[in-house]
Write a protein that holds these residues in place. Structure first.
Motif, PDB file in Angstrom:
ATOM      1  N   ALA A  59      87.607  99.920 -15.599  1.00  0.00           N
ATOM      2  CA  ALA A  59      88.479  99.298 -16.599  1.00  0.00           C
ATOM      3  C   ALA A  59      89.056 100.354 -17.538  1.00  0.00           C
ATOM      4  O   ALA A  59      90.231 100.299 -17.892  1.00  0.00           O
ATOM      5  N   LYS A  60      88.240 101.323 -17.924  1.00  0.00           N
ATOM      6  CA  LYS A  60      88.721 102.395 -18.799  1.00  0.00           C
ATOM      7  C   LYS A  60      89.828 103.189 -18.122  1.00  0.00           C
ATOM      8  O   LYS A  60      90.843 103.528 -18.735  1.00  0.00           O
ATOM      9  N   GLN A  61      89.643 103.471 -16.849  1.00  0.00           N
ATOM     10  CA  GLN A  61      90.653 104.248 -16.133  1.00  0.00           C
ATOM     11  C   GLN A  61      91.956 103.462 -15.995  1.00  0.00           C
ATOM     12  O   GLN A  61      93.039 104.020 -16.163  1.00  0.00           O
ATOM     13  N   TYR A  62      91.853 102.169 -15.732  1.00  0.00           N
ATOM     14  CA  TYR A  62      93.056 101.341 -15.673  1.00  0.00           C
ATOM     15  C   TYR A  62      93.756 101.319 -17.031  1.00  0.00           C
ATOM     16  O   TYR A  62      94.979 101.390 -17.111  1.00  0.00           O
ATOM     17  N   LEU A  63      92.977 101.219 -18.105  1.00  0.00           N
ATOM     18  CA  LEU A  63      93.553 101.188 -19.447  1.00  0.00           C
ATOM     19  C   LEU A  63      94.272 102.489 -19.770  1.00  0.00           C
ATOM     20  O   LEU A  63      95.371 102.486 -20.323  1.00  0.00           O
ATOM     21  N   GLU A  64      93.686 103.612 -19.392  1.00  0.00           N
ATOM     22  CA  GLU A  64      94.321 104.911 -19.635  1.00  0.00           C
ATOM     23  C   GLU A  64      95.623 105.057 -18.864  1.00  0.00           C
ATOM     24  O   GLU A  64      96.507 105.800 -19.271  1.00  0.00           O
ATOM     25  N   ASN A  65      95.743 104.333 -17.763  1.00  0.00           N
ATOM     26  CA  ASN A  65      96.966 104.378 -16.964  1.00  0.00           C
ATOM     27  C   ASN A  65      97.931 103.251 -17.313  1.00  0.00           C
ATOM     28  O   ASN A  65      98.944 103.068 -16.646  1.00  0.00           O
ATOM     29  N   GLY A  66      97.607 102.471 -18.344  1.00  0.00           N
ATOM     30  CA  GLY A  66      98.517 101.430 -18.808  1.00  0.00           C
ATOM     31  C   GLY A  66      98.547 100.180 -17.952  1.00  0.00           C
ATOM     32  O   GLY A  66      99.492  99.406 -18.034  1.00  0.00           O
ATOM     33  N   GLN A  67      97.528  99.957 -17.149  1.00  0.00           N
ATOM     34  CA  GLN A  67      97.486  98.792 -16.270  1.00  0.00           C
ATOM     35  C   GLN A  67      96.604  97.708 -16.900  1.00  0.00           C
ATOM     36  O   GLN A  67      95.462  97.487 -16.505  1.00  0.00           O
ATOM     37  N   LEU A  68      97.153  97.019 -17.878  1.00  0.00           N
ATOM     38  CA  LEU A  68      96.381  96.068 -18.667  1.00  0.00           C
ATOM     39  C   LEU A  68      95.905  94.878 -17.838  1.00  0.00           C
ATOM     40  O   LEU A  68      94.789  94.389 -18.035  1.00  0.00           O
ATOM     41  N   GLU A  69      96.705  94.420 -16.916  1.00  0.00           N
ATOM     42  CA  GLU A  69      96.285  93.279 -16.080  1.00  0.00           C
ATOM     43  C   GLU A  69      95.094  93.653 -15.206  1.00  0.00           C
ATOM     44  O   GLU A  69      94.180  92.847 -15.012  1.00  0.00           O
ATOM     45  N   ALA A  70      95.084  94.871 -14.691  1.00  0.00           N
ATOM     46  CA  ALA A  70      93.950  95.328 -13.883  1.00  0.00           C
ATOM     47  C   ALA A  70      92.692  95.454 -14.741  1.00  0.00           C
ATOM     48  O   ALA A  70      91.582  95.188 -14.263  1.00  0.00           O
ATOM     49  N   VAL A  71      92.869  95.833 -16.006  1.00  0.00           N
ATOM     50  CA  VAL A  71      91.720  95.921 -16.917  1.00  0.00           C
ATOM     51  C   VAL A  71      91.092  94.544 -17.092  1.00  0.00           C
ATOM     52  O   VAL A  71      89.869  94.384 -16.993  1.00  0.00           O
ATOM     53  N   VAL A  72      91.923  93.542 -17.318  1.00  0.00           N
ATOM     54  CA  VAL A  72      91.411  92.188 -17.515  1.00  0.00           C
ATOM     55  C   VAL A  72      90.710  91.698 -16.247  1.00  0.00           C
ATOM     56  O   VAL A  72      89.648  91.070 -16.321  1.00  0.00           O
ATOM     57  N   GLN A  73      91.268  91.999 -15.090  1.00  0.00           N
ATOM     58  CA  GLN A  73      90.620  91.602 -13.838  1.00  0.00           C
ATOM     59  C   GLN A  73      89.246  92.250 -13.695  1.00  0.00           C
ATOM     60  O   GLN A  73      88.299  91.612 -13.241  1.00  0.00           O
ATOM     61  N   GLU A  74      89.146  93.508 -14.081  1.00  0.00           N
ATOM     62  CA  GLU A  74      87.847  94.184 -14.016  1.00  0.00           C
ATOM     63  C   GLU A  74      86.873  93.563 -15.006  1.00  0.00           C
ATOM     64  O   GLU A  74      85.710  93.350 -14.685  1.00  0.00           O
ATOM     65  N   LEU A  75      87.336  93.306 -16.227  1.00  0.00           N
ATOM     66  CA  LEU A  75      86.444  92.745 -17.235  1.00  0.00           C
ATOM     67  C   LEU A  75      86.000  91.333 -16.875  1.00  0.00           C
ATOM     68  O   LEU A  75      84.940  90.882 -17.320  1.00  0.00           O
TER      69      LEU A  75
END
Length: 111
Positions: A59-75
């Motif tokens: 999730a942190k790596q997705y967030l650093e790359n600006g992929q907020l939807e992927a972060v939510v999916q991980e969380l």
């Protein structure tokens, strides 16, 4: 390493100041890290055991790359106390995603 005469000038204080300015500029540069292939979720890397540290790292790596939807999916994969801890942040992220989608629609309508 000495600076070229055209950049540094002839006096020592100017050389020091120029070096400090260049150091500040180079220290201020940031780059988005490349997406690590070993952390991205693939069927081979997703294990059946519950590993919140791996989920949070992804999730942190997705967030650093600006992929907020992927972060939510991980969380969404988090359970127990970890899910409760990130609940408010995740709700804010979902709201941000919805606002971004609404803004995109408005921009398309106004164009």
């Amino acid at each position: 390493m000495a600076l070229p005469e055209s950049i540094a000038g002839s006096s020592a204080p100017t050389t020091t100041l120029t070096a400090q300015i260049l150091g500040y500029v180079f220290a201020s540069l940031t780059f988005s890290p490349p997406m690590d292939e070993t952390i991205s979720p693939t069927p081979a890397t997703i294990s059946t055991t519950y590993e919140p540290d791996v989920i949070l790292a992804r999730a942190k790596q997705y967030l650093e790359n600006g992929q907020l939807e992927a972060v939510v999916q991980e969380l969404d994969r988090l359970k127990y106390q970890e899910a409760f801890t990130v609940k408010d942040w995740k709700n804010d992220a979902v709201n941000r995603i919805n606002v971004n989608k609404a803004l995109k629609v408005l921009k398309m309508e106004c164009a």
